[in-house]
Scaffold this motif. Structure first.
Motif, PDB file in Angstrom:
ATOM      1  N   ASP A  39       0.836  -1.195   0.000  1.00  0.00           N
ATOM      2  CA  ASP A  39       0.000   0.000   0.000  1.00  0.00           C
ATOM      3  C   ASP A  39       0.874   1.250   0.000  1.00  0.00           C
ATOM      4  O   ASP A  39       0.558   2.251  -0.663  1.00  0.00           O
ATOM      5  CB  ASP A  39      -0.925  -0.019   1.206  1.00  0.00           C
ATOM      6  CG  ASP A  39      -1.978   1.081   1.128  1.00  0.00           C
ATOM      7  OD1 ASP A  39      -2.659   1.181   0.091  1.00  0.00           O
ATOM      8  OD2 ASP A  39      -2.101   1.848   2.102  1.00  0.00           O
ATOM      9  N   ARG A  40       1.985   1.189   0.752  1.00  0.00           N
ATOM     10  CA  ARG A  40       2.902   2.334   0.763  1.00  0.00           C
ATOM     11  C   ARG A  40       3.681   2.454  -0.542  1.00  0.00           C
ATOM     12  O   ARG A  40       4.234   3.504  -0.851  1.00  0.00           O
ATOM     13  CB  ARG A  40       3.877   2.194   1.935  1.00  0.00           C
ATOM     14  CG  ARG A  40       3.248   2.400   3.292  1.00  0.00           C
ATOM     15  CD  ARG A  40       4.307   2.596   4.367  1.00  0.00           C
ATOM     16  NE  ARG A  40       5.115   1.395   4.568  1.00  0.00           N
ATOM     17  CZ  ARG A  40       4.784   0.413   5.411  1.00  0.00           C
ATOM     18  NH1 ARG A  40       3.662   0.503   6.113  1.00  0.00           N
ATOM     19  NH2 ARG A  40       5.557  -0.632   5.550  1.00  0.00           N
ATOM     20  N   LYS A  41       3.742   1.347  -1.303  1.00  0.00           N
ATOM     21  CA  LYS A  41       4.493   1.337  -2.555  1.00  0.00           C
ATOM     22  C   LYS A  41       3.608   1.566  -3.779  1.00  0.00           C
ATOM     23  O   LYS A  41       4.052   1.337  -4.919  1.00  0.00           O
ATOM     24  CB  LYS A  41       5.222  -0.001  -2.706  1.00  0.00           C
ATOM     25  CG  LYS A  41       6.380  -0.193  -1.748  1.00  0.00           C
ATOM     26  CD  LYS A  41       7.541   0.734  -2.114  1.00  0.00           C
ATOM     27  CE  LYS A  41       8.752   0.513  -1.258  1.00  0.00           C
ATOM     28  NZ  LYS A  41       9.883   1.383  -1.670  1.00  0.00           N
ATOM     29  N   ARG A  42       2.389   2.056  -3.565  1.00  0.00           N
ATOM     30  CA  ARG A  42       1.462   2.221  -4.690  1.00  0.00           C
ATOM     31  C   ARG A  42       2.031   3.186  -5.732  1.00  0.00           C
ATOM     32  O   ARG A  42       1.929   2.951  -6.938  1.00  0.00           O
ATOM     33  CB  ARG A  42       0.109   2.712  -4.195  1.00  0.00           C
ATOM     34  CG  ARG A  42      -0.622   1.712  -3.318  1.00  0.00           C
ATOM     35  CD  ARG A  42      -1.883   2.345  -2.715  1.00  0.00           C
ATOM     36  NE  ARG A  42      -2.917   2.520  -3.715  1.00  0.00           N
ATOM     37  CZ  ARG A  42      -3.900   1.645  -3.942  1.00  0.00           C
ATOM     38  NH1 ARG A  42      -3.965   0.537  -3.227  1.00  0.00           N
ATOM     39  NH2 ARG A  42      -4.802   1.860  -4.871  1.00  0.00           N
ATOM     40  N   ASP A  43       2.621   4.284  -5.280  1.00  0.00           N
ATOM     41  CA  ASP A  43       3.168   5.262  -6.238  1.00  0.00           C
ATOM     42  C   ASP A  43       4.313   4.654  -7.038  1.00  0.00           C
ATOM     43  O   ASP A  43       4.421   4.867  -8.260  1.00  0.00           O
ATOM     44  CB  ASP A  43       3.657   6.504  -5.491  1.00  0.00           C
ATOM     45  CG  ASP A  43       2.506   7.282  -4.867  1.00  0.00           C
ATOM     46  OD1 ASP A  43       1.344   7.020  -5.249  1.00  0.00           O
ATOM     47  OD2 ASP A  43       2.763   8.112  -3.981  1.00  0.00           O
ATOM     48  N   THR A  44       5.172   3.894  -6.360  1.00  0.00           N
ATOM     49  CA  THR A  44       6.293   3.258  -7.056  1.00  0.00           C
ATOM     50  C   THR A  44       5.790   2.270  -8.105  1.00  0.00           C
ATOM     51  O   THR A  44       6.291   2.222  -9.239  1.00  0.00           O
ATOM     52  CB  THR A  44       7.202   2.540  -6.047  1.00  0.00           C
ATOM     53  OG1 THR A  44       7.662   3.481  -5.078  1.00  0.00           O
ATOM     54  CG2 THR A  44       8.391   1.904  -6.743  1.00  0.00           C
ATOM     55  N   ILE A  45       4.781   1.463  -7.706  1.00  0.00           N
ATOM     56  CA  ILE A  45       4.217   0.488  -8.643  1.00  0.00           C
ATOM     57  C   ILE A  45       3.586   1.202  -9.836  1.00  0.00           C
ATOM     58  O   ILE A  45       3.734   0.779 -10.998  1.00  0.00           O
ATOM     59  CB  ILE A  45       3.179  -0.399  -7.938  1.00  0.00           C
ATOM     60  CG1 ILE A  45       3.850  -1.236  -6.841  1.00  0.00           C
ATOM     61  CG2 ILE A  45       2.477  -1.318  -8.925  1.00  0.00           C
ATOM     62  CD1 ILE A  45       2.868  -2.019  -5.989  1.00  0.00           C
ATOM     63  N   ALA A  46       2.883   2.335  -9.577  1.00  0.00           N
ATOM     64  CA  ALA A  46       2.249   3.091 -10.661  1.00  0.00           C
ATOM     65  C   ALA A  46       3.294   3.634 -11.627  1.00  0.00           C
ATOM     66  O   ALA A  46       3.117   3.593 -12.852  1.00  0.00           O
ATOM     67  CB  ALA A  46       1.421   4.224 -10.072  1.00  0.00           C
ATOM     68  N   ILE A  47       4.400   4.149 -11.089  1.00  0.00           N
ATOM     69  CA  ILE A  47       5.458   4.690 -11.958  1.00  0.00           C
ATOM     70  C   ILE A  47       6.058   3.585 -12.806  1.00  0.00           C
ATOM     71  O   ILE A  47       6.269   3.744 -14.016  1.00  0.00           O
ATOM     72  CB  ILE A  47       6.538   5.384 -11.105  1.00  0.00           C
ATOM     73  CG1 ILE A  47       5.949   6.644 -10.453  1.00  0.00           C
ATOM     74  CG2 ILE A  47       7.763   5.720 -11.938  1.00  0.00           C
ATOM     75  CD1 ILE A  47       6.869   7.281  -9.437  1.00  0.00           C
ATOM     76  N   LEU A  48       6.356   2.428 -12.178  1.00  0.00           N
ATOM     77  CA  LEU A  48       6.942   1.315 -12.917  1.00  0.00           C
ATOM     78  C   LEU A  48       5.999   0.838 -14.019  1.00  0.00           C
ATOM     79  O   LEU A  48       6.437   0.546 -15.146  1.00  0.00           O
ATOM     80  CB  LEU A  48       7.281   0.173 -11.967  1.00  0.00           C
ATOM     81  CG  LEU A  48       8.451   0.417 -11.018  1.00  0.00           C
ATOM     82  CD1 LEU A  48       8.551  -0.729 -10.012  1.00  0.00           C
ATOM     83  CD2 LEU A  48       9.750   0.547 -11.791  1.00  0.00           C
ATOM     84  N   LYS A  49       4.704   0.758 -13.694  1.00  0.00           N
ATOM     85  CA  LYS A  49       3.751   0.333 -14.722  1.00  0.00           C
ATOM     86  C   LYS A  49       3.624   1.380 -15.818  1.00  0.00           C
ATOM     87  O   LYS A  49       3.460   1.041 -17.007  1.00  0.00           O
ATOM     88  CB  LYS A  49       2.392   0.043 -14.085  1.00  0.00           C
ATOM     89  CG  LYS A  49       2.335  -1.282 -13.350  1.00  0.00           C
ATOM     90  CD  LYS A  49       0.920  -1.817 -13.285  1.00  0.00           C
ATOM     91  CE  LYS A  49       0.892  -3.273 -12.879  1.00  0.00           C
ATOM     92  NZ  LYS A  49      -0.442  -3.856 -12.968  1.00  0.00           N
ATOM     93  N   GLY A  50       3.683   2.647 -15.436  1.00  0.00           N
ATOM     94  CA  GLY A  50       3.623   3.692 -16.447  1.00  0.00           C
ATOM     95  C   GLY A  50       4.816   3.671 -17.372  1.00  0.00           C
ATOM     96  O   GLY A  50       4.733   4.097 -18.529  1.00  0.00           O
TER      97      GLY A  50
END
Length: 843
Positions: free
Chosen positions: A290-301
C-alpha cells in the motif's frame, strides 16, 4: 539480474516496512525449530542408550510367573541371558544385627529387583562406596547383602551395615545405589530401590504363583544374530507365550510413544503459531505494498508488466522472509540450548543440532510466509496505473487469476506434506491441517458476513457514531475480513490451549480427592480374605473398603484376529500393549452400564466380559464380540456382555476389562481399596497402615495421597508448559493483531483527516474506532470461543467430563481487543497530529 537490482534498489531505506513480516516469520520458525530440535535430541538420546535402557538387545517380560525351562534354554542359546524379578514388597527395619537395628520395627514399601550373576548385560550399576555388585550381594556369615537407595535409610532410620527384613529374609545393606542402567527412564516409583541376588528370593512367598512380580529375561545376542530374526522365530515357535518383547533397535517404546505424542502436540501448536504469524505476514505485505502504490504506478507507467511487478516484490518478500527465518532459527537454537540443562537431569539427551530439524522449521516459515503473501501481492500487481495514481478503491475489487490460485494450492499442499512428514503421528497432523484449513475458511466467511451485516445495519441506524463504525466495516477495501481472520485464529488457538489446561487441572482437582481411596493394599492372599474383613470391621476410622481379585493378562485377539495385525489407535495402545490388570466380579460396578446386560450373580457359564465403552469404541468392538485374552500363558476366550464407563483418574478398583467369576480361578492375589471416614486425622491413617503391616506383613500398602501428589505435580508442570505455550502464542497473536490493525492505517489516517475537516471531533473519531474494533472482536471472539472449545473437546472430551473454558478464555479476548483498540487509537492520534494539508498531499 535486472529484477534483483531493481528489488535491492527499491528496498533501500524501506526495509523497516518489513519489520512485522520478519518478526512474525521469526516467531513461527523459532517455535518449530525449538520443538524439532528438543524432541530429536531426546529421541536420539533414548535410542543411543536403548540397550542400557531396556537392559539388553532384547527384553522379554512376563507377569506373575518366571519363564519355563524350555524358554530359558532358548534364551541362553541366543547369547548371554539374564533373568531378573521386579516386585514391590514391604521392607521392615529392626531386623537385628546392626548399630541401627533399633529402627523401631518400622516398614516401608520398596521397589525391589532380584538379579542373577549375569546382570547387567549393558551399562554398570554404580555403588557408594564403590564395589562390585556381585560382592555387595553375596552371602557373608549366612546373611545376604543388598544395595539400596538412600531414601530407604531415611525412611527406616537406618544406616549402611544395618539389616532389613523382606519376605522373611534378612539382608544387610552394604552400599547405596547411585546409578542403575535399566531404570534411567522410569520417572515414578512407589518406594525406595533395593537390589538383591535372585537366589535370595527363590522359592519364597514373594514370587509364588499369582504374586505381582515382573520377570524380565534380557538377552545379549551373539555376534551375527539379528534381534528381529530371533524375535520372529521365537514368536512363531511359542505364539501364546504371553511375553511383552522389546527390541532395543526400536528404542525404548514407552518413552518413544510418549515423546511422539508430546512432539506431535508441540508441532501442532507451533504450526498454529506459524499460521498466526502467516496472517501477520499477509497484513505486513498488504501494508508495505500500500505504501508502494506510487512506485508500482510509476513502474507500470514506464512499461513494467504485471509479471515484472510480481517478481520484483516477491524477491523483496523472500528476502525479508529469509531474514525472519534466519532470526527464528537462531532464536530456536538459543531456546534449545537454554532448555537442554533443564531436561538433561531427567531425560537422556544427544546435544547435537540436527540440520533436518532446522531445515523443516525453515520450510514451515518459508511456505507459510509465501502462502499468506501471495494473495495481496497478486492483487497489487493487477492494479492499473490509473487506479494506482488515483488510489481508487474500486481497484481493490480485482481478484487474482487461476495461476495465483494454483500457486496457493501448490504451496498449501507442500505445507501439508511437510507437516505430515515432520509429525510422529501423521494422521493426527493431517486432521489438524484439515481443521486449520476449515478454520481459516470459516473466519474468512465470517469476515464477509460481518461486512454484509454491517452494510445492512448502517442504513438503518440513526446514531452517527455507530453508522460511521458500521460504514468502516463494510466499505470497499475495508480490512474487516483480515482482522476477523487474524483475531479468530489467534483466539481459537489460545482458547484451545487454555481449555485443555483448565479441564485437565479441574479433573484432577475435583475428581481425585472426591473419589480416590486413602489406601491401596496389594498382594493380599485370597485365603486371608476372612481375616482381612474382620480386621477392617474393627477399624473405627474406616468408612468403607472393597476387595477385588487381581492378576495380569493381555489382549491377544479380537474376533480371532491377532491385535498385531490390527490398526489400534495410539491413545488406547496401552490396552493391547503387554500385560494389563484384570479382575472379575459378580455384581455390576456403581458407574452403571452403557450397553448390554450384567451377568447373573450366580453365573457359571462360558467367560463373559465387561469392557470400558471408550476402549470398545476405539477397538471397534461391541456387545457380542469375541475377545481372546492371554492369562498366565493360556488363552481365555470371552464374549463381551456389556459396556461401561471407567473413571480412569478415580484410582478405584476398576479395570478396562472385567470377567465373569470363573468356576476355577487361576492363581492370583487380591487388591483392596480403603476409604477413611470424613474428618479422620492423619494419625488414623498411620494407625491403619500399622495394623495392616502387622496383620499382613507381606502385603504392602500404598498411600494414595502420595500418588495424587505426584499426579498433581505432573499436572502442574504440564499446566506450566501449557501456560508458557499460551503466553508465547498470545505474544505472537498480539503482534499479528497490531500489524493487522496498522496494515490499513494509511487509508484510515487520510479518512480521519477528511472527517476532522468536515467537523468530526477527536473524541467522535476515537469512539467510532472503538466501536468498529469492538464489533469485530465480538464476532470473532464468539466464533473462537466455540471453535477453540470444540477443538479442546475433540482432544480430551472422550476421556474427561469436559467443561468449556469461558472466563479464562475471555481474558485473552479482552487483551486482544485492548491491543487492537490501543494500536488503532495510537495510529489515529498520530494521524490527527500531523498537518491536514501535508496528509492530503501525501495521500
Amino acid at each position: 539480474m535486472t529484477i534483483l537490482r531493481l528489488a535491492l534498489r527499491d528496498l533501500r531505506g524501506a526495509m523497516g516496512g518489513f519489520w512485522l513480516l520478519i518478526l512474525c516469520v521469526a516467531l513461527g520458525t523459532a517455535a518449530m525449530a525449538a520443538t524439532g530440535l528438543l524432541s530429536r535430541m531426546v529421541l536420539d538420546g533414548v535410542q543411543a542408550g536403548a540397550r542400557a535402557g531396556i537392559g539388553g538387545d532384547v527384553s522379554l517380560r512376563l507377569y506373575h510367573r518366571p519363564p519355563p525351562p524350555e524358554h530359558l534354554a532358548l534364551f541362553n542359546e541366543a547369547g548371554t541371558a539374564s533373568l531378573t524379578a521386579e516386585l514391590r514388597p514391604l521392607a521392615h527395619g529392626g531386623a537385628g544385627g546392626g548399630a541401627g537395628a533399633g529402627g523401631g520395627g518400622s516398614s516401608t514399601l520398596v521397589e525391589m529387583k532380584a538379579v542373577d550373576a549375569a546382570y547387567p548385560l549393558y551399562g554398570d550399576v554404580e555403588l557408594e562406596p564403590p564395589m562390585p555388585l556381585a560382592g555387595a550381594l553375596a552371602a557373608r556369615d549366612g546373611i545376604r547383602g543388598a544395595v539400596v537407595a538412600e531414601e530407604l535409610l531415611e525412611a527406616l532410620g537406618l544406616a549402611l551395615g544395618d539389616r532389613i527384613l523382606i519376605g522373611g529374609q534378612a539382608f544387610e545393606m552394604r552400599a547405596l545405589i547411585r546409578a542403575e542402567p535399566d531404570r534411567a527412564l522410569r520417572g515414578f516409583t512407589l518406594g525406595p530401590r533395593v537390589i538383591v541376588a535372585l537366589p535370595a528370593i527363590a522359592g519364597s512367598a514373594l514370587v509364588a504363583p499369582g504374586t505381582q512380580t515382573y520377570w524380565y529375561s534380557r538377552l545379549r545376542l551373539r555376534e551375527g544374530l539379528a534381534a528381529d530374526d530371533w524375535i520372529r522365530g521365537f514368536e512363531q515357535r511359542f505364539p501364546e507365550a504371553g511375553y511383552r518383547i522389546v527390541d532395543a533397535a526400536d528404542g525404548v517404546p514407552g518413552v518413544e510413544r510418549s515423546m511422539g505424542f508430546v512432539t506431535s502436540l508441540l508441532i501442532l501448536l507451533s504450526l498454529g503459531m506459524v499460521l498466526i504469524g502467516g496472517v501477520g505476514v499477509g497484513g505486513a505485505v498488504a501494508a508495505y505494498l500500500d505504501r508502494k502504490r506510487d512506485t508500482i504506478a510509476i513502474l507500470k507507467g514506464l512499461g513494467a508488466t504485471t509479471a515484472t511487478i510480481r517478481r520484483l516484490y516477491l524477491v523483496q518478500i523472500m528476502a525479508a522472509s529469509l531474514c525472519g527465518i534466519a532470526l527464528g532459527l537462531a532464536l530456536g537454537i538459543a531456546v534449545t540450548r537454554a532448555a537442554t540443562p533443564l531436561l538433561a537431569g531427567w531425560l537422556p539427551l544427544d546435544p547435537a543440532i540436527r540440520l533436518t530439524s532446522l531445515a523443516s522449521a525453515a520450510g514451515f516459515g518459508l511456505l507459510a510466509s509465501l502462502i499468506f503473501a501471495l494473495w495481496p501481492l497478486a492483487r497489487a500487481a493487477l492494479l492499473s496505473p490509473q487506479e494506482l495514481f488515483r488510489d481508487l478503491l474500486a481497484g481493490e475489487r480485482q481478484r487474482p487469476g487461476w495461476r495465483a490460485l494454483a500457486g496457493l494450492a501448490l504451496l498449501a499442499v507442500l505445507l501439508l506434506l511437510l507437516l505430515v512428514w515432520s509429525a510422529p503421528l501423521p494422521v493426527v497432523a493431517a486432521l489438524f491441517a484439515a481443521g486449520a484449513a476449515l478454520a481459516v475458511l470459516g473466519f474468512l466467511l465470517l469476515g464477509r458476513a460481518v461486512m454484509w451485516g454491517a452494510g445492512r445495519a448502517a442504513g438503518r441506524t440513526r446514531r452517527p457514531l455507530l453508522r460511521l463504525a458500521l460504514a468502516n466495516l463494510h466499505r470497499p477495501g475495508a480490512p474487516t475480513a483480515p482482522l476477523v481472520l487474524a483475531l479468530g485464529l489467534c483466539l481459537t488457538l489460545l482458547v484451545a490451549v487454555t481449555s485443555v489446561r483448565d479441564n485437565a487441572a479441574a479433573h484432577l482437582r475435583d475428581t481425585l480427592p472426591a473419589t480416590a481411596p486413602d489406601l491401596i493394599l496389594l498382594n493380599l492372599p485370597p485365603e486371608e480374605a476372612a481375616r482381612f474383613e474382620a480386621l477392617m470391621a474393627a477399624q473405627p476410622a474406616l468408612a468403607r473398603w472393597s476387595r477385588a481379585p487381581f492378576l495380569h493378562g493381555r489382549l491377544d485377539r479380537i474376533e480371532g484376529v491377532p491385535v498385531a495385525d490390527l490398526r489400534i489407535p495410539a491413545e488406547i495402545g496401552f490396552v493391547v500393549r503387554g500385560d494389563r490388570g484384570l479382575s472379575w466380579r459378580a455384581d455390576p460396578p456403581a458407574g452403571g452400564l452403557v450397553a448390554g446386560d450384567w451377568w447373573p450373580a450366580d453365573y457359571k457359564g462360558p467367560p463373559l466380559l465387561s469392557v470400558d465403552a471408550r476402549v470398545a469404541e476405539k477397538l471397534r468392538v461391541t456387545v457380542g464380540d469375541l475377545l481372546t485374552l492371554n492369562v498366565l500363558g493360556e488363552p481365555l476366550e470371552g464374549r463381551i456382555a456389556n459396556l461401561r464407563r471407567v473413571d480412569w483418574a478415580g484410582l478405584g478398583l476398576d479395570f478396562p476389562i472385567l470377567l465373569s467369576p470363573p468356576a476355577d480361578p487361576p492363581p492370583h492375589r487380591e487388591i483392596a481399596a480403603l476409604w477413611l471416614s470424613d474428618g479422620a486425622e492423619e494419625a488414623a491413617l498411620a494407625a491403619l497402615r500399622t495394623a495392616l503391616a502387622g496383620a499382613f506383613p507381606e502385603s504392602p500398602t500404598i498411600e494414595v495421597a502420595e500418588v495424587i501428589g505426584f499426579l498433581a505435580g505432573v499436572a502442574a508442570r504440564g499446566g506450566q508448559v501449557m501456560t508458557a505455550l499460551a503466553a508465547a502464542s498470545g505474544f505472537a497473536a498480539l503482534l499479528v493483531l497490531a500489524g493487522a490493525v496498522l496494515a490499513g492505517q494509511r487509508r484510515r489516517a487520510r479518512e480521519a483527516v477528511l472527517l476532522k475537516m468536515l467537523g468530526a471531533t477527536r473524541w467522535q473519531l476515537a469512539a467510532a474506532t472503538l466501536l468498529e474494533y469492538g464489533l469485530i472482536a465480538v464476532a470473532a471472539g464468539l466464533a473462537a470461543l466455540l471453535l477453540g472449545n470444540l477443538a479442546a473437546w475433540a482432544a480430551i472430551g472422550g476421556w474427561l467430563d469436559f467443561r468449556p473454558a469461558l472466563g479464562s478464555a475471555l481474558v485473552w479476548l479482552a487483551g486482544a481487543v485492548a491491543v487492537m483498540a490501543l494500536v488503532g487509537l495510537a495510529a489515529l492520534n498520530r494521524a490527527l497530529a500531523r498537518p491536514p494539508g501535508l496528509m492530503l498531499r501525501q495521500g
